[in-house]
Motif scaffolding. Structure first.
Motif, mmCIF file in Angstrom:
data_model
loop_
_atom_site.group_PDB
_atom_site.id
_atom_site.type_symbol
_atom_site.label_atom_id
_atom_site.label_comp_id
_atom_site.label_asym_id
_atom_site.label_seq_id
_atom_site.Cartn_x
_atom_site.Cartn_y
_atom_site.Cartn_z
ATOM 1 N N GLY A 154 -21.149 20.460 1.300
ATOM 2 C CA GLY A 154 -20.633 21.520 2.165
ATOM 3 C C GLY A 154 -19.743 21.005 3.274
ATOM 4 N N SER A 155 -19.215 19.779 3.121
ATOM 5 C CA SER A 155 -18.336 19.206 4.143
ATOM 6 C C SER A 155 -16.934 19.782 4.000
ATOM 7 C CB SER A 155 -18.302 17.678 4.027
ATOM 8 O OG SER A 155 -17.350 17.124 4.912
ATOM 9 N N ARG A 156 -16.579 20.692 4.882
ATOM 10 C CA ARG A 156 -15.264 21.324 4.812
ATOM 11 C C ARG A 156 -14.148 20.325 5.114
ATOM 12 N NH1 ARG A 156 -17.772 26.031 8.447
ATOM 13 N NH2 ARG A 156 -17.754 24.250 9.850
ATOM 14 N N THR A 157 -14.414 19.408 6.043
ATOM 15 C CA THR A 157 -13.410 18.397 6.382
ATOM 16 C C THR A 157 -13.098 17.518 5.177
ATOM 17 O OG1 THR A 157 -14.114 18.322 8.697
ATOM 18 C CG2 THR A 157 -12.894 16.424 7.867
ATOM 19 N N ALA A 158 -14.136 17.072 4.472
ATOM 20 C CA ALA A 158 -13.942 16.215 3.303
ATOM 21 C C ALA A 158 -13.221 16.955 2.189
ATOM 22 C CB ALA A 158 -15.293 15.692 2.816
ATOM 23 N N LEU A 159 -13.603 18.209 1.966
ATOM 24 C CA LEU A 159 -12.983 18.988 0.899
ATOM 25 C C LEU A 159 -11.506 19.237 1.188
ATOM 26 C CD1 LEU A 159 -13.484 20.441 -1.762
ATOM 27 C CD2 LEU A 159 -14.096 22.495 -0.473
ATOM 28 N N PHE A 160 -11.187 19.615 2.419
ATOM 29 C CA PHE A 160 -9.799 19.844 2.803
ATOM 30 C C PHE A 160 -8.988 18.554 2.724
ATOM 31 C CE2 PHE A 160 -6.516 20.112 6.185
ATOM 32 C CZ PHE A 160 -5.751 21.131 5.629
ATOM 33 N N SER A 161 -9.607 17.434 3.111
ATOM 34 C CA SER A 161 -8.915 16.145 3.084
ATOM 35 C C SER A 161 -8.577 15.724 1.663
ATOM 36 C CB SER A 161 -9.779 15.074 3.764
ATOM 37 O OG SER A 161 -9.997 15.374 5.128
ATOM 38 N N VAL A 162 -9.470 16.007 0.710
ATOM 39 C CA VAL A 162 -9.189 15.711 -0.698
ATOM 40 C C VAL A 162 -7.970 16.495 -1.169
ATOM 41 C CG1 VAL A 162 -10.000 16.071 -3.071
ATOM 42 C CG2 VAL A 162 -11.494 15.005 -1.409
ATOM 43 N N LEU A 163 -7.906 17.764 -0.795
ATOM 44 C CA LEU A 163 -6.773 18.600 -1.184
ATOM 45 C C LEU A 163 -5.461 18.053 -0.604
ATOM 46 C CD1 LEU A 163 -8.339 22.161 -0.735
ATOM 47 C CD2 LEU A 163 -7.896 20.951 -2.880
ATOM 48 N N VAL A 164 -5.494 17.679 0.673
ATOM 49 C CA VAL A 164 -4.297 17.132 1.313
ATOM 50 C C VAL A 164 -3.896 15.814 0.653
ATOM 51 C CG1 VAL A 164 -3.374 16.178 3.460
ATOM 52 C CG2 VAL A 164 -4.747 18.258 3.526
ATOM 53 N N TYR A 165 -4.884 14.972 0.367
ATOM 54 C CA TYR A 165 -4.630 13.689 -0.297
ATOM 55 C C TYR A 165 -3.919 13.900 -1.632
ATOM 56 C CZ TYR A 165 -5.669 9.409 -2.932
ATOM 57 O OH TYR A 165 -5.572 8.280 -3.704
ATOM 58 N N GLU A 166 -4.442 14.815 -2.436
ATOM 59 C CA GLU A 166 -3.859 15.067 -3.750
ATOM 60 C C GLU A 166 -2.447 15.638 -3.637
ATOM 61 O OE1 GLU A 166 -4.609 14.353 -6.783
ATOM 62 O OE2 GLU A 166 -6.491 13.350 -6.281
ATOM 63 N N VAL A 167 -2.238 16.530 -2.681
ATOM 64 C CA VAL A 167 -0.903 17.110 -2.487
ATOM 65 C C VAL A 167 0.103 16.019 -2.128
ATOM 66 C CG1 VAL A 167 0.494 18.562 -0.962
ATOM 67 C CG2 VAL A 167 -1.673 19.426 -1.867
ATOM 68 N N ILE A 168 -0.273 15.144 -1.195
ATOM 69 C CA ILE A 168 0.633 14.075 -0.764
ATOM 70 C C ILE A 168 0.942 13.119 -1.908
ATOM 71 C CG2 ILE A 168 0.794 12.000 0.683
ATOM 72 C CD1 ILE A 168 -0.667 13.540 2.871
ATOM 73 N N VAL A 169 -0.099 12.665 -2.602
ATOM 74 C CA VAL A 169 0.094 11.699 -3.689
ATOM 75 C C VAL A 169 0.929 12.296 -4.814
ATOM 76 C CG1 VAL A 169 -1.090 10.394 -5.491
ATOM 77 C CG2 VAL A 169 -1.994 10.398 -3.163
ATOM 78 N N ARG A 170 0.637 13.547 -5.167
ATOM 79 C CA ARG A 170 1.371 14.176 -6.266
ATOM 80 C C ARG A 170 2.816 14.484 -5.877
ATOM 81 N NH1 ARG A 170 -1.996 15.818 -10.441
ATOM 82 N NH2 ARG A 170 -4.215 15.552 -9.962
ATOM 83 N N LEU A 171 3.024 14.884 -4.642
ATOM 84 C CA LEU A 171 4.392 15.140 -4.175
ATOM 85 C C LEU A 171 5.240 13.879 -4.242
ATOM 86 C CD1 LEU A 171 4.056 17.521 -1.080
ATOM 87 C CD2 LEU A 171 5.144 18.028 -3.269
ATOM 88 N N LEU B 85 -0.031 6.106 -2.191
ATOM 89 C CA LEU B 85 -1.491 6.110 -2.062
ATOM 90 C C LEU B 85 -1.900 5.771 -0.633
ATOM 91 C CD1 LEU B 85 -2.697 4.376 -5.363
ATOM 92 C CD2 LEU B 85 -2.643 6.816 -4.816
ATOM 93 N N ALA B 86 -1.160 4.861 -0.020
ATOM 94 C CA ALA B 86 -1.465 4.482 1.363
ATOM 95 C C ALA B 86 -1.293 5.668 2.304
ATOM 96 C CB ALA B 86 -0.569 3.323 1.797
ATOM 97 N N LEU B 87 -0.239 6.457 2.086
ATOM 98 C CA LEU B 87 -0.012 7.626 2.925
ATOM 99 C C LEU B 87 -1.111 8.666 2.703
ATOM 100 C CD1 LEU B 87 1.861 8.944 4.984
ATOM 101 C CD2 LEU B 87 3.147 9.938 3.065
ATOM 102 N N GLY B 88 -1.540 8.808 1.446
ATOM 103 C CA GLY B 88 -2.633 9.722 1.149
ATOM 104 C C GLY B 88 -3.913 9.298 1.844
ATOM 105 N N PHE B 89 -4.213 8.001 1.809
ATOM 106 C CA PHE B 89 -5.423 7.499 2.470
ATOM 107 C C PHE B 89 -5.313 7.624 3.979
ATOM 108 C CE2 PHE B 89 -7.998 3.987 4.260
ATOM 109 C CZ PHE B 89 -9.241 4.401 3.806
ATOM 110 N N LEU B 90 -4.128 7.379 4.508
ATOM 111 C CA LEU B 90 -3.914 7.522 5.948
ATOM 112 C C LEU B 90 -4.189 8.961 6.384
ATOM 113 C CD1 LEU B 90 -3.003 6.114 8.550
ATOM 114 C CD2 LEU B 90 -0.649 6.746 7.981
ATOM 115 N N SER B 91 -3.774 9.918 5.551
ATOM 116 C CA SER B 91 -4.037 11.324 5.873
ATOM 117 C C SER B 91 -5.532 11.608 5.884
ATOM 118 C CB SER B 91 -3.334 12.234 4.857
ATOM 119 O OG SER B 91 -3.957 12.171 3.579
ATOM 120 N N ILE B 92 -6.270 10.971 4.984
ATOM 121 C CA ILE B 92 -7.728 11.127 4.942
ATOM 122 C C ILE B 92 -8.347 10.615 6.242
ATOM 123 C CG2 ILE B 92 -9.803 10.089 3.927
ATOM 124 C CD1 ILE B 92 -8.585 10.487 1.204
#
Length: 336
Positions: free
Chosen positions: A143-160, A292-299
């Motif tokens: 139920g961690s909203r921060t973790a769930l949102f961060s995964v979404l942001v990570y995937e968006v950045i990496v895929r973009l 990947l580094a930018l995605g992790f930095l966003s996390i």
């Protein structure tokens, strides 16, 4: 001679140690915690470099096995008779804390993506995909909203960044989704999807009580904004505040500052926070895979909004952060 990039944290460690010796009311523990930032960093960076250069495939295989063992035990805890693996309806496993497990799963999600990208482990792409799905499932259970949102942001950045040809399409899609949510209303969408209880919609506005703590912490920061009061002062201040104004019967949100940025400002001030930021800038520049580094930095940055993990080296997250950057900064071409 191979540089130890863990030394990039040394300027912050020196600053934090000096400030802690001069201003901290905590004692010797705080001084040791300040020095531990550098010790943990140089040990992990050096160890990863040695293991990677000796046998990178064996190193990555071992790392994956360790992750499988830990999360295997975490899932198994659900089936252990008498073991309480849930807290207020949220899965905590052997971590003992739902938010902690959510953040740990989040960091390991990015770590698995990096290991997969290196293409040196014996495991297949399908294995990594399923493992990452499992971590997403665990994040949902916590139920961690921060973790769930961060995964979404990570995937968006990496895929973009991975498919730049589709970047315009993705950006338009994100813009459309944002506009749709804004027009309909986030709470309305959550209620219609039946996710009100899961996302704890009633506690989103006050960040589960964190907004009560943040103004108090900010007021204390303003007393010494440039230098801070030394490592561990954030916990010392909150404990003292609770003792003076609440006593023993206090709500859960008063158990910490709940923000890495506020904790860092309390501990090392604006100057120390800037020096700390330089570490991230330097290791990012040395990283082998910038997307990947930018995605992790966003996390790291997003998780720091609601958790104070950055202000301590002696937790489950900072060592993984060092581990990730240590792997990222390894040369793609091994040398003797």
């Amino acid at each position: 001679m191979v540089n130890n990039y863990g030394n990039y944290i040394l300027p912050f460690t020196i600053y934090a140690t000096v400030i802690t010796f001069m201003l901290s009311p905590v004692g010797i523990t705080a001084k040791l915690r300040a020095v531990s930032f550098w010790v943990v960093a140089i040990v992990l960076f050096k160890l990863i470099t040695l293991l990677y250069r000796k046998n990178s495939q064996r190193f990555f295989n071992l790392l994956v096995v360790l992750l499988m063992v830990y999360f295997g035990l975490t899932i198994s805890s659900y089936f252990v008779p008498g073991f309480s693996s849930f807290l207020n309806g949220r899965f905590k496993g052997i971590m003992g804390n739902p938010n902690g497990l959510g953040l740990l799963s989040l960091f390991c999600y990015a770590l698995l993506g990096l290991i997969k990208d290196k293409k040196e482990a014996v495991y297949s792409d399908q294995f990594f995909r399923r493992f990452k799905y499992l971590l997403i499932f665990l994040i949902i259970l916590t139920g961690s909203r921060t973790a769930l949102f961060s995964v979404l942001v990570y995937e968006v950045i990496v895929r973009l960044l991975h498919k730049k040809a589709l970047m315009v399409f993705y950006l338009l899609l994100i813009g459309f989704i944002f506009t749709f949510i804004n027009s309909v209303g986030f709470e309305t969408l959550v209620e219609s999807a039946g996710l009100t209880e899961f996302l704890r919609i009633d506690s989103i506005k006050d960040a589960s009580g964190r907004t009560e703590v943040w103004p108090v912490a900010w007021a204390e920061i303003n007393k010494n904004p440039w230098f801070g009061q030394g490592i561990m002062y954030d916990n010392y201040f909150i404990d003292d505040y609770v003792e003076r104004y609440f006593g023993e019967n206090v709500a859960r949100q008063w158990g910490g500052v709940w923000s890495s940025y506020l904790s860092l400002l309390l501990d090392v001030g604006i100057i120390g926070s800037i020096v700390y930021t330089l570490f991230y800038i330097k290791v990012f520049k040395k990283s082998s895979d910038k997307k990947l580094a930018l995605g992790f930095l966003s996390i790291c940055l997003l998780s720091g909004l609601t958790e104070s993990w950055m202000a301590s080296s002696m937790n489950a997250f900072t060592p993984i952060m060092f581990l990730y950057w240590a792997i990222q900064t390894q040369n793609t071409q091994k040398t003797a």
